[in-house]
Design an enzyme around this catalytic site. Structure first.
Site, mmCIF file in Angstrom:
data_model
loop_
_atom_site.group_PDB
_atom_site.id
_atom_site.type_symbol
_atom_site.label_atom_id
_atom_site.label_comp_id
_atom_site.label_asym_id
_atom_site.label_seq_id
_atom_site.Cartn_x
_atom_site.Cartn_y
_atom_site.Cartn_z
ATOM 1 N N LYS A 52 -2.572 -30.912 7.731
ATOM 2 C CA LYS A 52 -2.377 -29.378 7.632
ATOM 3 C C LYS A 52 -1.719 -29.710 9.004
ATOM 4 O O LYS A 52 -0.364 -29.511 8.301
ATOM 5 C CB LYS A 52 -3.548 -28.795 7.712
ATOM 6 C CG LYS A 52 -3.658 -28.420 6.215
ATOM 7 C CD LYS A 52 -4.711 -27.518 6.262
ATOM 8 C CE LYS A 52 -5.932 -27.742 4.908
ATOM 9 N NZ LYS A 52 -7.199 -26.954 4.911
ATOM 10 N N GLN A 96 -10.375 -23.571 8.854
ATOM 11 C CA GLN A 96 -11.272 -24.371 7.977
ATOM 12 C C GLN A 96 -12.538 -24.539 7.220
ATOM 13 O O GLN A 96 -13.374 -24.420 8.178
ATOM 14 C CB GLN A 96 -11.073 -25.381 9.012
ATOM 15 C CG GLN A 96 -11.259 -26.856 7.262
ATOM 16 C CD GLN A 96 -10.620 -27.663 6.727
ATOM 17 O OE1 GLN A 96 -9.159 -26.836 7.102
ATOM 18 N NE2 GLN A 96 -10.933 -27.359 5.194
ATOM 19 N N ASP A 119 -4.531 -18.975 3.557
ATOM 20 C CA ASP A 119 -5.605 -19.542 1.892
ATOM 21 C C ASP A 119 -5.724 -18.475 0.674
ATOM 22 O O ASP A 119 -6.845 -18.774 -0.757
ATOM 23 C CB ASP A 119 -7.339 -19.910 3.177
ATOM 24 C CG ASP A 119 -6.656 -21.546 3.691
ATOM 25 O OD1 ASP A 119 -6.215 -22.773 2.360
ATOM 26 O OD2 ASP A 119 -7.898 -21.768 4.293
#
Ligand code: NAD
Length: 291
Positions: A52, A96, A119
């Site tokens: 990412k 994460q 997200d």
């Protein structure tokens, strides 16, 4: 059989995003900035976060990686999140998953400012998504919609079967594809571990989204001719012939399903790269919101 090439499509998307960043810079606008928090040293999570961060560099974003030790307390993590929420230079950030067991994942996700939740996991954003209001769509389902759109896969009125009801893939996928939208308007069946006679259901599907995390689960005898198959799964399967000792397997037995498919995603190179591209897209959207 047409391969839905996630690698190529995500590269196209990244080029479009990079061009947008160049334009923004020329106009004196802010450079998008994505931050990622990683807790612990889980191998797969480290790989995902690093890709990412690398993707941010590729499109000209600024990126910050906050790498915290496994023993980080929930309070310390919540403190980091509060700092990012208040940092005007950060447009969006992700934590994460999975987190170590001693940290309450729900509490952490709730602490993220919904306007920076690229997200799309915060309940406010899930609610907006469900009501079809503008919001950050979760990156994996967002990437699948984009792939279907770019390859002009007809979804309207089609029977879609989603396998797996997770909050990050299966459930949002089922909601989005049932909505009145591009790559939507489908009749969706959401299946899961308690579903009976799954094979009978998948055999009737025009489109199958497999997101259950069981290597090569969906086999050729479970699908009809002309099916479109989206393989979300990424499982590490032991493989002594590989230097790293494992190979990555999808949820679909490609060899038996591909010959019956009209469209199919490979693993790797299908949904995975799209997920990262859509995270960048969401970060760009977050940055544009504060212009
Ligand atoms: P999860 O592990 O949270 O949940 C799995 C789901 O599958 C559950 O809802 C369960 O009910 C269902 N399931 C399990 N066994 C089943 C069976 N026999 N029949 C029908 N349903 C069954 O799922 P997740 O987090 O969505 O992950 C699924 C897979 O997708 C994993 O391999 C994960 O690594 C991968 N993944 C890939 C990406 C990507 O970017 N490509 C993103 C997220 C997840």
């Amino acid at each position: 059989m047409i391969i839905l090439d996630g690698k190529k499509t995500s590269n196209d998307l990244k080029e479009e995003i990079a061009a947008e960043v160049v334009k923004r810079k020329a106009e004196g606008k802010k450079t998008p900035h994505l931050a990622a928090i990683l807790v612990g040293t889980d191998g797969a999570s480290m790989t995902y976060v690093n890709s990412k961060v690398k993707a941010c560099e590729k499109v000209g974003f600024n990126s910050t990686l906050i790498d915290l030790p496994e023993e980080t307390t929930e309070e310390q993590l919540l403190h980091e999140i509060a700092e990012l929420n208040n940092d005007k230079d950060i447009d969006g950030f992700i934590v994460q998953l999975p987190l170590p067991n001693h940290i309450d994942e729900q509490k952490v996700l709730m602490a993220i400012d919904p306007d920076k939740d690229v997200d799309g996991f915060h309940p406010v954003n899930v609610g907006k998504m469900t009501l079809d209001l503008p919001t950050f769509l979760p990156a994996t389902p967002f990437g699948i919609l984009e792939l279907l759109k770019r390859y002009k896969v007809e979804t309207s009125g089609k029977n879609v079967v989603v396998i797996g009801r997770s909050h990050i893939v299966g459930r949002p996928m089922s909601i989005l594809m049932s909505q009145k939208r591009e790559a939507g308007d489908a009749t969706v069946t959401l299946t899961h571990s308690r579903t009976k006679n799954l094979s009978e259901i998948t055999q009737k599907a025009d489109i199958i989204v497999a997101a259950l995390g069981k290597a090569e689960f969906l086999t050729g005898d479970m699908v009809k001719e002309g099916v479109t198959v989206i393989d979300v799964g990424i499982t590490r399967v032991k493989d002594e012939t590989k230097k790293r000792g494992y190979r990555l397997a999808g949820d679909v037995d490609f060899d038996s399903v591909a010959p019956k498919s009209e469209f199919i995603t490979p693993v790797p190179g299908g949904v995975g790269p799209m997920t990262i591209a859509m995270l960048l897209k969401n970060t760009l959207l977050a940055c544009e919101k504060v212009d």
